[in-house]
Design an enzyme around this catalytic site. Sequence first.
Site, PDB file in Angstrom:
ATOM      1  N   PRO A 188     -44.980 -38.549 -53.886  1.00 34.13           N
ATOM      2  CA  PRO A 188     -45.191 -39.992 -53.805  1.00 34.13           C
ATOM      3  C   PRO A 188     -45.459 -40.596 -55.183  1.00 34.13           C
ATOM      4  CG  PRO A 188     -46.685 -38.786 -52.342  1.00 34.13           C
ATOM      5  CD  PRO A 188     -46.045 -37.798 -53.244  1.00 34.13           C
ATOM      6  N   GLU A 189     -44.654 -41.575 -55.544  1.00 34.04           N
ATOM      7  CA  GLU A 189     -44.856 -42.325 -56.779  1.00 34.04           C
ATOM      8  C   GLU A 189     -45.119 -43.765 -56.352  1.00 34.04           C
ATOM      9  OE1 GLU A 189     -41.733 -41.592 -59.675  1.00 34.04           O
ATOM     10  OE2 GLU A 189     -41.366 -39.603 -58.862  1.00 34.04           O
TER      11      GLU A 189
END
Length: 303
Positions: free
Chosen positions: A2-3
């Site tokens: 997850p960014e």
Amino acid sequence: MPELPEVETVVRGLRPKLLGRVIQACVTVSPLMVGKAASDFRLKLGGRSFEQIDRHGKWIFVRLSGDLTLAIHLGMTGNLRVEDAMHGIEPHTHLRLSLESGRQECRFIDPRRFGELVLATSSDMPTRFGPKQLGKDALLITLPELKETLARTKRRVKSVLLDQRALAGIGNIYADEILFHAGIYPGARADRLADEVVEKLARTITRILKRAINAGGSTIRDYVDSDGKRGSYQNQHDVYGRADQPCRRCGQAVELDQKIVTGRSTHFCSGCQTAGGPKRRLNRRSNHRPNGQAATNPRRNDR
DNA sequence: AGTTCGACCTCTTTGC
DNA sequence: TGCAAAGA
DNA sequence: GTCGAAC
């Protein structure tokens, strides 16, 4: 992984499900995850309501009533959901907060445990999440700020993009995609980028991250949002995960390199990305091999 | 100051 | 097929 | 994904 776009998608999904509701109790908290703070979780969470949910870089800040913030980092495999309390509990569920009626609960699941769960009061916030530890959010950083950050370091531009203290939210996927669209070689020295190149980079950061958010983020493997839905931005990736495939812009084979920034795989097109930044509107697909055989790329030396 | 490397974990994929 | 090593 | 020690 997850960014920023994935975290933003999670936050947007969580707000309507949680805001205004009350935590009945902290049903489960894993000491494996929070250590000695486990007792704080058990004792302090019950009875509070969700007042606000914010994001800064890859961090989620769940503001609860009575000056308490639950800060959450998803790490590599972290996952937040609000689901029926009867729903089977998956392995690696480290936090369960039952919601008022007791019919639903908010769960944090993280198989690899690289994520983080932190309880903080407003006075703890500056030391744990102040500007010293977390740079400006990548969607909010201004051009002068970006220029400043890049100008004062001799580092490679990709490693600066990945540095959460320089600018928060970008990870390996979006660093590669952004640099491709900005036409910048990932190993280029940050302080040697021309002003116009930095301007292009600033616009590109915003554009790519927004596009990715609109697509619900990228799902390479595990990532799903708070509804269990996968993102679709991976279908728009131009370099990440496309090693050896023809560049969509010039046709030359996308390269995969482990040396540019150690420990991270770097995907780029040496035809479209140079240390000096974008060349100009290129002879489109001049080197493209429609039959799939990759164009040979003259291995460029860094400079 | 900047880069490299291993560590932190567990599940999945790869390779012989 | 099976298991250990590598990868994410 | 992130940290810290070593070079």
